[in-house]
Design a protein around this motif. Structure first.
Motif, mmCIF file in Angstrom:
data_model
loop_
_atom_site.group_PDB
_atom_site.id
_atom_site.type_symbol
_atom_site.label_atom_id
_atom_site.label_comp_id
_atom_site.label_asym_id
_atom_site.label_seq_id
_atom_site.Cartn_x
_atom_site.Cartn_y
_atom_site.Cartn_z
ATOM 1 N N MET A 156 3.646 7.601 8.156
ATOM 2 C CA MET A 156 2.964 6.440 7.129
ATOM 3 C C MET A 156 3.967 5.722 5.930
ATOM 4 O O MET A 156 5.050 6.413 5.585
ATOM 5 C CB MET A 156 2.687 7.304 5.922
ATOM 6 N N LYS A 157 3.304 4.765 5.496
ATOM 7 C CA LYS A 157 4.294 3.977 5.048
ATOM 8 C C LYS A 157 3.634 3.960 3.408
ATOM 9 O O LYS A 157 2.388 3.470 3.654
ATOM 10 C CB LYS A 157 4.600 1.949 5.603
ATOM 11 N N ALA A 158 4.630 4.267 2.648
ATOM 12 C CA ALA A 158 4.441 4.168 0.955
ATOM 13 C C ALA A 158 4.823 2.684 0.743
ATOM 14 O O ALA A 158 5.688 2.539 1.065
ATOM 15 C CB ALA A 158 4.950 5.166 0.400
ATOM 16 N N ILE B 261 -0.583 4.136 -1.154
ATOM 17 C CA ILE B 261 -0.377 3.530 -2.296
ATOM 18 C C ILE B 261 0.685 4.610 -3.561
ATOM 19 O O ILE B 261 0.390 5.433 -3.864
ATOM 20 C CB ILE B 261 -1.157 2.279 -3.260
ATOM 21 N N VAL B 262 1.861 3.800 -3.656
ATOM 22 C CA VAL B 262 2.467 5.124 -4.428
ATOM 23 C C VAL B 262 3.005 4.216 -6.056
ATOM 24 O O VAL B 262 3.359 5.128 -7.083
ATOM 25 C CB VAL B 262 3.627 5.312 -4.015
ATOM 26 N N LEU C 10 10.469 2.524 -7.219
ATOM 27 C CA LEU C 10 10.534 3.600 -6.680
ATOM 28 C C LEU C 10 10.899 4.648 -5.324
ATOM 29 O O LEU C 10 10.804 3.709 -4.685
ATOM 30 C CB LEU C 10 8.309 4.056 -6.987
ATOM 31 N N ALA C 11 11.276 5.669 -5.939
ATOM 32 C CA ALA C 11 12.242 6.401 -4.883
ATOM 33 C C ALA C 11 11.164 6.863 -3.151
ATOM 34 O O ALA C 11 11.798 7.060 -2.423
ATOM 35 C CB ALA C 11 12.856 7.736 -4.738
ATOM 36 N N SER C 12 10.211 7.049 -3.282
ATOM 37 C CA SER C 12 8.895 7.013 -2.848
ATOM 38 C C SER C 12 8.887 6.357 -1.995
ATOM 39 O O SER C 12 8.277 6.066 -0.444
ATOM 40 C CB SER C 12 8.080 7.794 -3.103
ATOM 41 N N ALA D 166 2.727 -8.697 7.870
ATOM 42 C CA ALA D 166 4.033 -8.252 7.015
ATOM 43 C C ALA D 166 3.868 -6.311 6.988
ATOM 44 O O ALA D 166 5.174 -6.068 6.834
ATOM 45 C CB ALA D 166 3.407 -9.155 5.743
ATOM 46 N N LEU D 167 2.608 -6.227 7.092
ATOM 47 C CA LEU D 167 2.335 -4.643 6.211
ATOM 48 C C LEU D 167 3.610 -3.741 7.426
ATOM 49 O O LEU D 167 3.704 -2.942 7.443
ATOM 50 C CB LEU D 167 1.561 -3.930 6.476
#
Length: 384
Positions: A1-3, A30-31, A90-92, A272-273
């Motif tokens: 999963m892409k954050a 979403i993070v 954000l690191a995540s 793009a995502l």
């Protein structure tokens, strides 16, 4: 999963990004969320997507946002440019989507790149203001800049049909906006409501005005020069009122590769995502038989001089593209507020280009100083 961290979450592009995330919850989360002043919508987005960090435009908006959220979110709220940069680093987060409008997108985008994040770029001003600096930083940190603008997404896709060294031309398409057939005299009396009525796309206020003046296409020319590493003379613009052909690439053998599709921003956003994959979005398909004719024409630089000014700024180099962008932002706001006429936008931008000092395009401080100097100059000119 892409954050994902999303900058500009309450705007036109931002809400479409969230629509794609909502459609594919197993692929994206979403993070981080950053927005401007639409606290009510941002609060709804926070409650739905539960990000780790939330940013608003200014300190005065922190309390109104907190009042709409449970206490567990209060410590996650930041604000201003620092807040945007916090969300962008954000690191995540695996990827940062920059969907803000204007010069405020530059510093968060650079922050994301320096933090090693891939960037989905809908904020063209990032490359307009500091194209060489940003692309050099992306190369140094080995990150991808994936275009979200429909035109640049189209070029990105068409470039996969051949080798970079075989590209002869990049051809950006422009709808022509709501004033494509207006005379020069009629343009002088155009009202903001008329300029905001784009015939094909649903966009924010500032971008809608830029589309009406063709400045939006000029900014896209500058963006394309850096994003695809081509010379300005290799980039051409044609007016295509139907907005079906989103842009084209011509190769040296004469082959022209075009990307077509319905005018829906979820298509370039999703590409793009998910790149290099493609997602089944469930949208209506392009029916060529129902399209009728597809027309193309040369832009009229006399009625719409903003496009020429963008090429001029590229030729001047240095900080002049940043000056172009800053002056345009101030002039567009003045037009929307009824302080100047439509044709005055290009006039004050041209004056700023001619009268502001030059600077080093690789010096971030010089770029930001030029941005502020151009804003101050145009503000003074409008007050006079």
């Amino acid at each position: 999963m892409k954050a994902l961290s999303l900058l500009g979450s309450t705007g036109s592009i931002g809400t479409n990004v969230l629509a794609v995330v909502r459609q594919f919850p197993e692929q994206f989360r979403i993070v981080g969320l950053a927005a401007g002043r639409n606290v009510a919508l941002l609060a709804e987005q926070v409650l739905e997507f539960q990000p780790e960090c939330i940013s608003v435009a200014e300190p005065a908006l922190v309390s109104p946002l907190a009042q709409r959220l449970p206490p567990s979110y209060h410590s996650r709220i930041v604000c201003g440019t620092e807040g945007n940069c916090a969300v962008a680093s954000l690191a995540s987060a695996h990827m940062v989507v920059s969907a803000v409008v204007g010069a405020i997108g530059l510093l968060p985008a650079l922050t994301a790149i320096r933090a090693g994040k891939d960037v989905g770029l809908a904020n063209k001003e990032t490359l307009v203001m500091a194209g060489r600096l940003v692309m050099r930083s992306a190369q140094q940190h080995k990150v991808q800049l994936l275009p979200i603008d429909s035109e640049h997404s189209a070029i990105f896709q068409a470039l996969e049909a051949g080798r970079k060294q075989d590209v002869a031309r990049i051809i950006l398409t422009a709808s022509g906006g709501p004033f494509r057939t207006w005379s020069k005299d009629d343009l002088a009396t155009a009202a903001p409501a008329q300029a905001l009525a784009h015939p094909n796309w649903s966009m924010g206020r500032k971008i809608s005005i830029d589309s009406a003046t063709l400045m939006n296409k000029g900014l896209e020319v500058i963006e394309a020069r850096w994003l695809f590493d081509v010379e300005p003379e290799q980039i051409e613009v044609v007016v295509h009122p139907q907005s079906i052909v989103h842009s084209l690439v011509e190769y040296q053998d004469g082959s022209v590769v075009a990307q077509l599709g319905i005018p829906d921003m979820r298509i370039p956003i999703a590409y793009a995502l998910s790149y290099p994959k493609r997602l089944e979005l469930g949208l209506s398909r392009l029916d060529l038989a129902q399209c009728g004719g597809l027309a193309f024409e040369q832009p009229d630089h006399e009625r719409f001089p903003a496009l020429r000014m963008a090429y001029d700024a590229l030729a001047m180099g240095g900080v002049k593209p940043a000056v172009l962008n800053a002056a345009n932002e101030v002039a567009v706001e003045a037009f929307l507020n009824g302080r100047i006429g439509f044709t005055r936008i290009a006039e004050v931008v041209d004056r700023a280009l001619q009268e502001t000092a030059q600077g080093d395009e690789l010096d971030l401080d010089a770029i930001l100083a030029a941005d502020q100097a151009a804003r101050a100059m145009v503000t003074r000119a409008l007050q006079a």
